[in-house]
Design a protein around this motif. Structure first.
Motif, PDB file in Angstrom:
ATOM      1  N   GLU A  16       0.866  -1.189   0.000  1.00 26.62           N
ATOM      2  CA  GLU A  16       0.000   0.000   0.000  1.00 26.62           C
ATOM      3  C   GLU A  16       0.898   1.233   0.000  1.00 26.62           C
ATOM      4  N   PRO A  17       0.697   2.146  -0.960  1.00 27.62           N
ATOM      5  CA  PRO A  17       1.597   3.309  -1.007  1.00 27.62           C
ATOM      6  C   PRO A  17       1.466   4.260   0.184  1.00 27.62           C
ATOM      7  N   LYS A  18       0.261   4.429   0.701  1.00 20.89           N
ATOM      8  CA  LYS A  18       0.078   5.449   1.740  1.00 20.89           C
ATOM      9  C   LYS A  18       0.404   4.902   3.132  1.00 20.89           C
ATOM     10  N   SER A  53     -16.689  10.372   6.143  1.00 17.77           N
ATOM     11  CA  SER A  53     -16.017  11.591   5.678  1.00 17.77           C
ATOM     12  C   SER A  53     -17.025  12.711   5.426  1.00 17.77           C
ATOM     13  N   ASN A  54     -18.298  12.358   5.208  1.00 18.06           N
ATOM     14  CA  ASN A  54     -19.305  13.416   5.072  1.00 18.06           C
ATOM     15  C   ASN A  54     -19.529  14.118   6.411  1.00 18.06           C
ATOM     16  N   LEU A  55     -19.265  13.415   7.515  1.00 12.13           N
ATOM     17  CA  LEU A  55     -19.359  14.058   8.833  1.00 12.13           C
ATOM     18  C   LEU A  55     -18.196  15.023   9.019  1.00 12.13           C
ATOM     19  N   SER A 106     -19.385  -0.948  -1.405  1.00 11.62           N
ATOM     20  CA  SER A 106     -19.348  -0.316  -0.089  1.00 11.62           C
ATOM     21  C   SER A 106     -18.220  -0.918   0.711  1.00 11.62           C
ATOM     22  N   ALA A 107     -17.848  -0.241   1.788  1.00 10.52           N
ATOM     23  CA  ALA A 107     -16.790  -0.740   2.657  1.00 10.52           C
ATOM     24  C   ALA A 107     -17.227  -2.052   3.307  1.00 10.52           C
ATOM     25  N   PHE A 108     -18.495  -2.110   3.707  1.00 13.62           N
ATOM     26  CA  PHE A 108     -18.990  -3.323   4.363  1.00 13.62           C
ATOM     27  C   PHE A 108     -18.880  -4.515   3.413  1.00 13.62           C
ATOM     28  N   ASN A 124     -24.263  -6.841   3.203  1.00  8.11           N
ATOM     29  CA  ASN A 124     -23.965  -5.413   3.231  1.00  8.11           C
ATOM     30  C   ASN A 124     -24.808  -4.787   4.320  1.00  8.11           C
ATOM     31  N   THR A 125     -24.189  -3.908   5.093  1.00  5.61           N
ATOM     32  CA  THR A 125     -24.921  -3.103   6.052  1.00  5.61           C
ATOM     33  C   THR A 125     -24.538  -1.671   5.789  1.00  5.61           C
ATOM     34  N   CYS A 126     -25.521  -0.805   5.839  1.00  6.64           N
ATOM     35  CA  CYS A 126     -25.211   0.581   5.526  1.00  6.64           C
ATOM     36  C   CYS A 126     -25.897   1.491   6.526  1.00  6.64           C
TER      37      CYS A 126
END
Ligand SMILES: Cc1cc2nc3c(=O)[nH]c(=O)nc-3n(C[C@H](O)[C@H](O)[C@H](O)COP(=O)(O)OP(=O)(O)OC[C@H]3O[C@@H](n4cnc5c(N)ncnc54)[C@H](O)[C@@H]3O)c2cc1C
Lengths: 105, 426
Positions: free
Chosen positions: B63-65, B74-76, B329-331, B360-362
């Motif tokens: 992973e580069p980062k 991130s919207n929060l 999604s991440a989930f 999936n949970t969102c």
């Protein structure tokens, strides 16, 4: 692995005499519990989502069945409980109950 | 720090050898190697669960980062409700506790014949299996005037970090009374409810700090995920603040004028005080360049093992995969990565593999204390992945229920990032 072995010992499943079905139960339990870990902290921590450690296998099983029948409401737990067979519920409940004995703060 | 995991493992194989569990010991001697490309949600989860379920396998995560900042929540951050630090996670636990060899570099190419992964800095890593989880890339050919350089003026903020920071600064320095124009992408794209969650939380921010400002969503689609829940919330919390224009109304997005900060549609040009363009998406560049995508732009996979249908020995999880009904999604990335890790462990060590459980949970925020959730279960069917059950929040729910869901969402964030980056009990 370290943890899984420790758990097996704690649960009285001595590895020296482990037969295939016990190994399968342990692997299966770990794989199913991995699914729980996406939402439930398995380190004993709690929050808006309750911990699932510290419950007996019977209690865990009963709770899952209550979600499945919609007697207890939760979108997420209902979807999960419906997707597991009775046997899978029993396996993961045994696994989680054993995991509890190993949790450190 | 690899050592204690390995040491413990040495002890356990000894015990198993006594018990006559031959296959596991044999597997340990051959030292299978798995390389994971990408340390986002899919890659980090795959590496961790490979380590947990098959300690005999040598795992390298590239992973580069140095750190990963989550898009979820991130919207929060964008609207001042949490810090970027609280969304940022390191790789130390994966390395130290799980014995994963973490390399901060980019992978240049996979050589499926020599079975090596070539790092950008030069070295080649041999593998028995490779897991690819590069996330998404943007199709900059789709909207005239919007390219990579344009993202420095009009951010997409669809990868978290500098892009999200830029958009937040722009919102903060915007004058009250301006219009925030959000361009929503066509399907499929990363996180179907997220553009509309973003609009909701920006409206919340405006309501507190810039009450005369408005939000305009120019959509490439004619409908969107959980539309009834969003429209209801916009009416209750932000009446008159959010306008949504579907493609059938505007005729579609045509071009972006970066200098003018305006969006041209087939029918009209809209000028923005702050603009946020989320372009059409496809599988991460790495997948495009390594023969893993089909004409859809995404990576076709086997629905049980997540092995590429185009390249044996290579598995693809997360947003880059084309996994039937599963959304990006991440989930989902986390759920797929677990199924994939167990399948690889079974193939390389002969351990038992259960049939995969895919979910999936969102959680979506409509305001800081009004959140909704939904949960979907999936099952591999005839070469693809189909929805089995789908349960979700309803429009008429009580304020208490919504508030509880918001608290649950916060708790989910902690558990989920621990699960992915290695802090949970496993
Ligand atoms: C605003 C927003 C809100 C969201 N909210 C939610 C939510 O509430 N819930 C949810 O489940 N999902 C949410 N998502 C979606 C979620 O962020 C993604 O679906 C998820 O990150 C996908 O994981 P991934 O592993 O496929 O890709 P990523 O997490 O993007 O990881 C890809 C990684 O691969 C690395 N990489 C790329 N190329 C290479 C290479 N050549 N070599 C080495 N490494 C490489 C990258 O640096 C990156 O770290 C949201 C997304 C957005 C944009």
């Amino acid at each position: 692995m370290r943890k899984m072995i420790a758990i097996s010992i704690a649960a009285g499943l001595l590895i020296i005499v482990a037969d295939c079905s016990q190994a399968a139960d342990r692997d299966g339990g770990a794989q199913l519990a991995a699914m729980c870990a996406s939402c439930h902290r398995l380190d004993g921590g709690d929050g808006g989502i309750p911990t699932i450690l510290g419950m007996s296998p019977e209690m865990l099983t009963r709770t899952m069945l209550a979600y499945r029948s919609h007697e207890r409401p939760s979108h997420i737990m209902r979807a999960i409980a419906l997707s597991l067979s009775d046997e899978e519920i029993a396996t993961v409940a045994r696994y989680l109950a054993a995991l509890n004995r190993q949790v450190r703060p | 720090m690899k050592s204690w995991t390995r040491r413990e493992f040495g002890r356990s194989t000894g015990a198993m050898a006594l018990a006559g569990l031959g296959p596991r010991l044999a597997a340990s001697e051959s030292k299978a190697r798995v390389v994971v490309v990408g340390g986002g949600i899919g890659g980090a989860t795959a590496a961790k669960y490979l380590a947990v379920s098959a300690p005999t396998i040598e795992i390298t995560l590239v992973e580069p980062k140095p750190n990963y900042t989550t898009c979820f929540f991130s919207n929060l951050y964008l609207t001042g409700l949490c810090s970027l630090e609280s969304l940022t996670h390191g790789y130390e636990t994966l390395a130290q506790r799980h014995g994963i060899n973490v390399i901060h570099d980019s992978v240049a190419a996979v050589d499926p014949v020599a079975k090596t992964v070539g790092l950008k800095s030069g070295p080649k890593l041999p593998y028995d299996r490779v897991v690819v989880a590069p996330g998404i890339t943007f199709n900059y050919d789709a909207i005239a005037g919007y390219d990579e350089a344009a993202t420095q003026v009009i951010p997409h903020a669809w990868n978290a970090g500098p892009q999200t920071q830029l958009l937040r600064r722009q919102l903060e320095s915007m004058e009250d009374g301006g219009v925030f124009v959000l361009v929503a992408p066509p399907n499929p794209f990363r996180c179907p409810p997220a553009p509309y969650e973003r609009a909701s939380l920006v409206a919340y921010y405006f309501k507190q700090h810039k009450p005369r400002s408005r939000i305009l969503i120019l959509d490439a689609k004619d409908s969107f995920n959980a539309q009834d829940l969003f429209l209801d919330a916009w009416e209750r919390h932000y009446r008159g603040m959010i306008e949504w224009l579907p493609a059938q109304f505007t005729g579609g997005i045509k071009a972006i004028d970066v200098k003018e900060r305006s969006v041209e549609t087939a029918s009209e040009t809209f000028k923005a005080a702050v603009a946020n363009v989320i372009p059409p998406q496809m599988a991460g560049q790495f997948a495009q360049q390594n023969g893993l995508v089909d004409q859809s732009g995404w990576c076709p996979i086997d629905p049980i093992t997540f092995e590429s249908k185009l390249q044996p020995g290579t598995h693809v999880v997360g947003d880059a995969s084309s996994a039937g009904d599963m959304p990006k999604s991440a989930f989902v990335a986390n759920s797929q990565a677990k199924a994939c890790a167990f399948a690889i462990a079974a193939a390389l060590t002969g351990s038992e593999r259960q049939s995969p459980h895919l979910f999936n949970t969102c959680y979506t925020f409509l305001s800081p204390d009004d959140a909704v959730s939904n949960a979907v279960s999936f099952k591999p069917v005839a070469g693809t992945i189909k929805i089995v059950d789908n349960f979700g929040s309803q429009v008429q729910e009580s304020a208490e229920t919504r508030h509880r869901t918001a608290r649950e969402a916060q708790s989910w964030y902690t558990a989920f990032t621990r699960d992915t980056f290695g802090y949970a009990a496993f």
